[in-house]
Design an enzyme around this catalytic site. Sequence first.
Site: not given
Length: 310
Positions: A13-14, A212, A214, A245, A254
């Site tokens: 997903r990300d 979370h 990056h 993003c 990430n």
Amino acid sequence: MKKSVVIVEMGLRDGLQNEKTVLDADTRVEFAKRLIEAGTKRVEIGSFVSPQWVPQMAGTAEVLKKTQELVKTKQVSRKTEFSVLVPNERGMLDAIENGVKEVAIFAACSESFSKKNINCTIEESFQRFAPVMALAKKHKIKVRGYLSTCFGCPFEGKVSEAKVIKLAQKMYKLGVYEVSIGDTIGVADVGQVESLFKKLKKVIPAKKLAGHFHDTRGQALANILAAYKLGVTVFDTSLGGLGGCPYAPGATGNVATEDVVYMFHGMGIKTGLHLDKLLELNPWVAEKIQHPLPSKVGKVGRLKPLGKIL
């Protein structure tokens, strides 16, 4: 400190949402299958958002259905938990229709980023959560919460700790079982991480927090270690360091799953993941998305035992 951590795999997903190459459903199912075979127990498999805004997530329902079938027919581990991101009530209804057992909601700590990312204010984003949480309760669906731009915003710069803590509390009180604290643009340093998590722990139990990070500035591993030393044991990672993003200029992916696993295993901390299988998966994914992945360990692998010297 606890001698094990939980890795939440974000690659599907990300990781994929910012890639120029859009993978079809069958390729994403194979990606999920290989992640599970590598020992992954928590996978965010996609999101129920409009393909108009995030074309990479088109076909999430098909990916979910086929992956669930793999589990049902025991082709992969039955212990793996799948989740999907839902932006609003419409997305939640899609999740329910597709038999999802866990969803994730997200909000920003910066008004500018919230408007750029989901076209509404922070307060409006929380208003959207109300019907989602009501439906989750009715259908016995777990909800995870993400807070983005917790350490800095690409449009506003530094974000106040007090604001992050207030929003984290607000999200936790909604009934989410875990709040993931996000460094969306990879700007955090160890000092910031230590300061923020020490304060967060006073209002939310450490076991209900996740990190979370990056890796835009190469600080993600150090930040994860700092959070771990403060009692946080759940971390979001992405195979190979995939991602970024689309609404955060300059943000890279990430932190790479392989790099995090390598670090923790070197400390004698269990992740439940098989590093060699992750390393085998790295070039496969790189071929599919048509460019190398930034993971350091993914590029060079683990240190091999010395052969006999003649």
